[in-house]
Design a protein around this motif. Structure first.
Motif, PDB file in Angstrom:
ATOM      1  N   ASN A 162      33.710 -31.747  -8.024  1.00  0.00           N
ATOM      2  CA  ASN A 162      33.456 -30.272  -7.615  1.00  0.00           C
ATOM      3  C   ASN A 162      33.973 -30.055  -6.182  1.00  0.00           C
ATOM      4  OD1 ASN A 162      31.464 -31.428  -5.732  1.00  0.00           O
ATOM      5  ND2 ASN A 162      30.195 -31.665  -7.440  1.00  0.00           N
ATOM      6  N   GLU A 163      33.541 -28.820  -5.559  1.00  0.00           N
ATOM      7  CA  GLU A 163      33.988 -28.533  -4.361  1.00  0.00           C
ATOM      8  C   GLU A 163      32.608 -27.856  -3.685  1.00  0.00           C
ATOM      9  OE1 GLU A 163      37.535 -26.484  -4.660  1.00  0.00           O
ATOM     10  OE2 GLU A 163      36.677 -24.435  -4.000  1.00  0.00           O
ATOM     11  N   THR A 164      32.544 -28.052  -2.457  1.00  0.00           N
ATOM     12  CA  THR A 164      31.633 -27.209  -1.629  1.00  0.00           C
ATOM     13  C   THR A 164      32.086 -26.692  -0.319  1.00  0.00           C
ATOM     14  OG1 THR A 164      29.898 -29.063  -2.355  1.00  0.00           O
ATOM     15  CG2 THR A 164      29.074 -27.798  -0.331  1.00  0.00           C
ATOM     16  N   THR A 165      31.951 -25.441  -0.018  1.00  0.00           N
ATOM     17  CA  THR A 165      32.247 -24.783   0.906  1.00  0.00           C
ATOM     18  C   THR A 165      30.959 -24.442   1.853  1.00  0.00           C
ATOM     19  OG1 THR A 165      33.953 -23.453  -0.174  1.00  0.00           O
ATOM     20  CG2 THR A 165      33.402 -22.466   1.741  1.00  0.00           C
ATOM     21  N   GLY A 166      31.092 -24.462   3.310  1.00  0.00           N
ATOM     22  CA  GLY A 166      29.984 -24.485   3.997  1.00  0.00           C
ATOM     23  C   GLY A 166      30.355 -24.859   5.465  1.00  0.00           C
ATOM     24  N   THR A 167      29.515 -24.535   6.517  1.00  0.00           N
ATOM     25  CA  THR A 167      29.787 -24.467   7.871  1.00  0.00           C
ATOM     26  C   THR A 167      29.576 -26.098   8.162  1.00  0.00           C
ATOM     27  OG1 THR A 167      28.956 -22.525   8.402  1.00  0.00           O
ATOM     28  CG2 THR A 167      29.116 -24.075   9.956  1.00  0.00           C
ATOM     29  N   PHE A 168      30.771 -26.789   8.866  1.00  0.00           N
ATOM     30  CA  PHE A 168      30.708 -28.042   9.067  1.00  0.00           C
ATOM     31  C   PHE A 168      29.824 -28.215  10.393  1.00  0.00           C
ATOM     32  CE2 PHE A 168      34.091 -31.384  11.188  1.00  0.00           C
ATOM     33  CZ  PHE A 168      32.905 -32.250  11.090  1.00  0.00           C
ATOM     34  N   GLU A 169      28.724 -28.933   9.932  1.00  0.00           N
ATOM     35  CA  GLU A 169      27.576 -29.041  10.828  1.00  0.00           C
ATOM     36  C   GLU A 169      27.807 -30.234  11.691  1.00  0.00           C
ATOM     37  OE1 GLU A 169      22.914 -30.022  10.090  1.00  0.00           O
ATOM     38  OE2 GLU A 169      23.704 -28.495   8.981  1.00  0.00           O
ATOM     39  N   GLY A 204      28.462 -41.756   8.836  1.00  0.00           N
ATOM     40  CA  GLY A 204      29.808 -41.186   8.479  1.00  0.00           C
ATOM     41  C   GLY A 204      29.971 -40.113   7.782  1.00  0.00           C
ATOM     42  N   ASN A 205      28.731 -39.682   6.892  1.00  0.00           N
ATOM     43  CA  ASN A 205      29.125 -38.645   5.946  1.00  0.00           C
ATOM     44  C   ASN A 205      29.206 -37.299   6.680  1.00  0.00           C
ATOM     45  OD1 ASN A 205      28.494 -40.403   3.839  1.00  0.00           O
ATOM     46  ND2 ASN A 205      26.018 -40.218   4.250  1.00  0.00           N
ATOM     47  N   ILE A 206      30.077 -36.551   6.046  1.00  0.00           N
ATOM     48  CA  ILE A 206      30.007 -34.987   6.666  1.00  0.00           C
ATOM     49  C   ILE A 206      29.099 -34.232   6.071  1.00  0.00           C
ATOM     50  CG2 ILE A 206      31.694 -34.068   5.010  1.00  0.00           C
ATOM     51  CD1 ILE A 206      33.258 -32.530   7.016  1.00  0.00           C
ATOM     52  N   VAL A 207      28.357 -33.598   7.097  1.00  0.00           N
ATOM     53  CA  VAL A 207      27.317 -32.847   6.469  1.00  0.00           C
ATOM     54  C   VAL A 207      27.694 -30.944   6.794  1.00  0.00           C
ATOM     55  CG1 VAL A 207      24.800 -31.894   7.246  1.00  0.00           C
ATOM     56  CG2 VAL A 207      25.766 -34.348   7.494  1.00  0.00           C
ATOM     57  N   LEU A 208      27.624 -30.238   5.701  1.00  0.00           N
ATOM     58  CA  LEU A 208      27.902 -28.972   5.525  1.00  0.00           C
ATOM     59  C   LEU A 208      26.502 -28.150   5.603  1.00  0.00           C
ATOM     60  CD1 LEU A 208      30.745 -28.774   3.369  1.00  0.00           C
ATOM     61  CD2 LEU A 208      31.078 -29.170   5.664  1.00  0.00           C
ATOM     62  N   SER A 209      26.738 -26.906   6.160  1.00  0.00           N
ATOM     63  CA  SER A 209      25.534 -26.018   5.871  1.00  0.00           C
ATOM     64  C   SER A 209      26.007 -24.983   4.881  1.00  0.00           C
ATOM     65  CB  SER A 209      25.026 -25.528   7.256  1.00  0.00           C
ATOM     66  OG  SER A 209      24.209 -24.332   6.944  1.00  0.00           O
ATOM     67  N   THR A 210      25.553 -25.149   3.715  1.00  0.00           N
ATOM     68  CA  THR A 210      25.681 -23.970   2.785  1.00  0.00           C
ATOM     69  C   THR A 210      24.715 -23.093   2.297  1.00  0.00           C
ATOM     70  OG1 THR A 210      24.904 -25.338   0.759  1.00  0.00           O
ATOM     71  CG2 THR A 210      26.958 -26.003   1.671  1.00  0.00           C
TER      72      THR A 210
END
Length: 250
Positions: free
Chosen positions: A217-224, A230-236
């Motif tokens: 899948n894909e997730t779009t959000g603000t790169f928080e 080391g995980n990337i965290v997105l605000s969606t």
């Protein structure tokens, strides 16, 4: 060579299939970390098995190490390598203002992809990881055409095309190896926290909307942020998403 880091081996090959493959072949006989530089690589690989274009004059090297650590900690060395690459390019150009780091393992120059990192590990079932290979490719002299990369991927660039600067692969390794040794010592001594803080200060598109695409899948959000593992965290719109592995698209 006056600045070569103590305790690190170095071998330069005229040609090899893949520096990561060569790392796997020589790892059992090594007693310490060793850099392998290939002046020509005939079967270079990127992430997810993609071919890595490697024209003459570009940089293709692997650092092979045998760390006695857990897999999750070993994986954080992609951040160590990213910082070292950033410093090496800044030293070669005198321009750190042109550079940024794209999660999880690319170095950008003027917003285009200059370099990538491929971290691979090998081990036997039940016996942990025997060694890791940190493969690094840098477009020093030339970059692939857009037709050669995945649709929507970051535009490839070369050091020469963007800055007019030419540097030989051996000379670039002389900048990269000491930079990596410094960050590796910091990582071993103080852990991931200072590495993470510095990486975030150089991160591309922090605070902006990006897309993280996995095989499913894909997730779009603000790169928080990037979290403590080391995980990337997105605000969606659905909330905070923590993503351990993905391809990032701008």
């Amino acid at each position: 060579m006056n600045n070569w880091p103590e305790g690190y081996g170095r071998r330069v090959l005229d040609q090899v299939d893949s520096t990561n493959a060569e790392a796997a072949r020589i790892a059992p006989g090594l007693t310490g970390p060793e850099w392998i530089l290939a002046l020509r690589q005939t079967a270079g690989r990127g992430r997810r098995g993609r071919p890595w274009a490697d024209p003459v004059g570009n940089f293709a090297a692997t650092l092979v190490m045998r760390p006695a650590e857990t897999p999750d900690r070993i994986a954080l060395r992609s951040f160590v390598a990213s910082l070292a690459l950033y410093d090496a390019v800044a030293a070669a150009t005198g321009r750190d203002d042109l550079l940024s780091l794209k999660w999880p393992n690319d170095v950008l120059l003027n917003g285009g992809k200059l370099a990538g990192i491929l971290l691979e590990s090998t081990g036997m079932a039940g016996q942990g990881i025997s060694h890791i290979a940190i493969g690094i490719g840098v477009n020093l002299a030339s970059a692939p055409d857009m037709a050669q990369v995945e649709p929507g991927a970051t535009r490839p660039v070369s050091l020469f095309s963007e800055t007019g600067i030419r540097i030989a692969p051996q000379d670039f390794l002389n900048l990269l190896a000491p930079a990596f040794a410094r960050y590796e010592e910091q990582f071993r001594t103080y852990g991931f926290a200072p590495i993470r803080e510095l990486w975030l200060s150089r991160a591309a598109r922090l605070g902006q909307v990006i897309t993280a695409r996995t095989m499913r899948n894909e997730t779009t959000g603000t790169f928080e942020t990037v979290d403590e593992t080391g995980n990337i965290v997105l605000s969606t719109p659905k909330g905070r998403e923590v993503i351990p592995a993905a391809e990032i698209f701008f």
